[in-house]
Scaffold this motif. Sequence first.
Motif: not given
Lengths: 327, 331
Positions: B68-84
Amino acid sequence: MTDLQLPAAPAARPRARRRRPVPWDLVAALAIFLVLAVVDLVLQPALADLGQIGLLLQTGLPLVLVAAAQTMVVLVRGLDLSVGGILAVATVVTASAQGGGPGWIALALAVGIGLGLLNGLLVGPVGMQPFIVTLATWTIFDGIALKIMSTDGGTPPPAAVALATGETAGIPNSVLVVVGLLVAWLLLRRSRFGHRMVAVGTDAERARLNGTPVRAVVVAAFVLSGLLAAFAGVLSSGLTASGSPTIGDRYILTSVAAVVIGGTSLLGGRGGIGLTVLAALSLTLINDIVAAMNADVWVTTAASSGLLLVLVLTRGLVARLSGRRVT
Amino acid sequence: MTGVLAALRGSRTTLGAALFALVLFVVGTVHTAGFASGDNIRQLLVFASFVGFAALGQTLVVLGGGLDLSVPWLISFGGIQLAVLCAGGMNQVLAVVVCVVVGLLVGLVNGIGVTVFGVAPIVMTLGVGGLVQAYLLAVGLLKATGNDVPTIASGVANGALGPIPVVAVVWLVVALVVAVVLARTRFGRSVYATGENDVVAVLSGIDTGRVRMITYAVSGAASAFAGVIISGYIGKAYLEIGQPFLFASIAALVIGGASILGGRGTYFGTVVGAIALTLLNSLLPLFNLDPASLSIAYGLVILVGVRVTTTRGTGRGWGRRARRAEESEAG
């Protein structure tokens, strides 16, 4: 390339006669490449010119060679994450010439062979997992490149620049390099060593019982990978007219992706450099198409990933509908 | 008795990784006075748990024969989307749930591409990761100075239960659950069977497509959750917060003894691998090396450490050792 000849299917032949199987992987890789080429031509009609094609090929050349390097190792069921590191070392060695002679190119290639040999010995005779070996040597090689040159700079020998950007008898050198690579691969594949690589990749234990020197074949595959990655570095240095200790990392995942998109199996024994070259050129075309769109960074990011996905999903769907077992 | 022996043999690579971690810890303690202090150990545990959460789904996916190479982008997604979402006034707990569920759905997309369309995992997840990145770049979610992280994320990341950080406790619980699921349930055995040999697994009546799809979905959810706690710890959410965790998530499981080709490994091994990797990351900078030497030393330590502490190959190698191991396994 014998794969290129689709099996002739004369109607007169009795049905029981065994037909050569259709090389689906090659058909798919070619189809993807042609679709992208047509899209790019529609967007930029000026591209239909040998000189323009040469320029486009130039930018994709390092990727083509790194992906070819990756293919050698994947064929024997290995993986080489250190190709980016070897490429980086080769660029800084080449650029250390400061205007010197072509001997620096030879030195860079020799260093590539040496680093590949190191990987091969750790995987073959020592028997460690290729993934962990090359994960470690990747950072080691990156460190070596940084030792040689702490920032981008230097001047490669004029011969390296000419090799990457010049032309010979009216044909761009980039075209010649790709053709040369394909010819070399065809000769290699026909050779005893080529057969042994496929044998080791398919089933190492059976190959050993058949008397194949498995470990030697693995070492040789890594050495060839090192040589090709270093050649990619020489050309990259020639293209940018400098050396960069950090340029390699961006090629690592892309090289594996190119191998896989081409249809070479990560489980070894199936595929080859011909397929990989087509896939690497397809990725180069995607970059070119996306650049031609001249859009926001998010649009280009979405377009390059989206294009890739549409193509591979379509290939999967076609394979499924035509009833082939999806691997 | 034979069962115990088999279990011991199976966990030998994990023991090797643990030994590797122990050596690193001892070296750190001898070299720097504060290395074994409670504060530093707590810090190390928190860092290791970040790698551990990022590598949780990755371990399941790899065991099932994928990547699974999408792991780093989903990590960024988790942080940013939550903040938004929280900046928009959404209930914070609900926002975390939304992020994790979307992560799960994105993982499901990966799984569908791999199983239904037969796309190679590395290409599918690379492409989907690119789309997630494009989404984050597109809709004006990013703030130039980083997005402010809601209190729930920073609370979880910095909270403590007595002397132990909350995330470490959560990690321990999750690790135990995953270990039990992998070792004791039908699903766990299906994951190993699928990764070991797809064809045999299908012939044994396992729905390998469903098994794979679940592993990718878990990976998506775990990555998004990792993004929540990582951004909570940093205090800001950036596009790049996930980047270090792509190779860390893979390296942790390989150091822990899993085979990257699937079918062999445990999450417990990954936990130990994550701890070893974190120790190495915090130990090496103490030696005041220049960046080049640091990089070389990092690689050498991994190489020598794994070679020395791993008493046998995990198979699939070509060396005499791997062959001997396979022979003894057969005998």
